[in-house]
Design an enzyme around this catalytic site. Structure first.
Site: not given
Length: 277
Positions: A185, A189
């Site tokens: 994750y 990002k």
């Protein structure tokens, strides 16, 4: 878009119609007029995406809602229409290039243009690196980074042709400082931030801005699942001593989507209650 729709406004109040609403009287909300503009929001069926879509619709934009769950999209669209707004549902897997191109084509064909793109769709598959499977890595990177790339590529064409556009990517503080158990994750990002900054330089000459909003800990079904004890610890880490609300992220997106934000591009607005300083 008429010339008047490009000017900062003073009349439309961008208050979400449901999930993003402020409890009680709350603060005075950001006022932006997006009348005559068309917005596309991915991950619009719930949570942040729903609050963002509702805020854009309340500001006067016609909103194209994108997510995999057609039933939930229909609920969001119905709420926007009930409040007097315009919305269309477009179920789509954001990781599929042909599907994404088709969605953008439909929006331009049916609504006449595309002014605002909000890449919000995202997934998590949290675990520590030694336990992370190839599939867990690939799924998160595919949805969270490939998806925005596909939509930015498709949306940039009509935006460049009309010489106007606002692209807002929903990143995360995890992509700025990292977070244990979120290698996939955080990488997705962080990549989205890099993509934002690069594309902002490519499109600035065509009057298309590209920015990101990086939320911290936001009240949601996901954070609620952490349980009261862990949430109390989270709040202690945040200088504001609380979780953020979905409407607060929607307000940041609305600010960047406004015609008056034309000289802001390549930026990351952190909305985290002071967490990363």
């Amino acid at each position: 878009m008429t010339e008047s729709s490009k000017q900062p406004a003073s009349s439309a109040n961008a208050t979400p119609t449901s999930g993003g609403a402020v409890p009680g009287p709350g603060p005075k909300r950001l006022q932006v007029d997006l009348s005559g503009q068309v917005a596309l929001v991915t991950g619009a069926s719930q949570g942040l995406g729903r609050a963002i879509a509702e805020a854009l619709a309340a500001a006067g934009a016609s909103v194209a809602l994108v997510a995999r769950n057609a039933g939930k999209l229909a609920e969001v669209a119905a709420g926007i229409r009930a409040a007097g707004g315009t919305a269309m549902e477009l179920p789509c897997d954001v990781s599929k290039g042909e599907a994404v191109a088709g969605v953008v084509e439909q929006v331009v064909e049916k609504l006449g243009r595309l002014d605002i793109l909000v890449n919000n769709a995202g997934v998590t598959r949290d675990t520590l690196l030694p336990r992370m499977s190839d599939e867990e890595w690939d799924e998160v990177l595919t949805t969270n980074l490939r998806g925005p790339f596909l939509f930015m590529r498709a949306a940039s064409r009509p935006m460049m042709q009309q010489r106007y556009g606002r692209i807002i990517n929903v990143a995360s503080v995890s992509g700025l400082i990292g977070n244990p158990g979120q290698a996939n994750y955080s990488a997705s990002k962080a990549g989205l931030v890099g993509l934002t900054r690069t594309v902002s330089k490519e499109l600035a000459g065509r009057k298309v801005t590209v920015n990101a909003v990086a939320p911290g800990f936001i009240a949601s079904d996901m954070t609620a699942a952490l349980g009261p004890a862990l949430l109390d610890e989270v709040k202690k880490r945040v200088p504001a001593k609380r979780l953020g609300e979905a409407w607060e992220i929607a307000e940041a997106v609305l600010f960047l989507a406004a015609p008056s934000s034309a000289y802001i591009t390549g930026q990351v607005i952190v909305v985290d209650g002071g967490l990363i300083g």
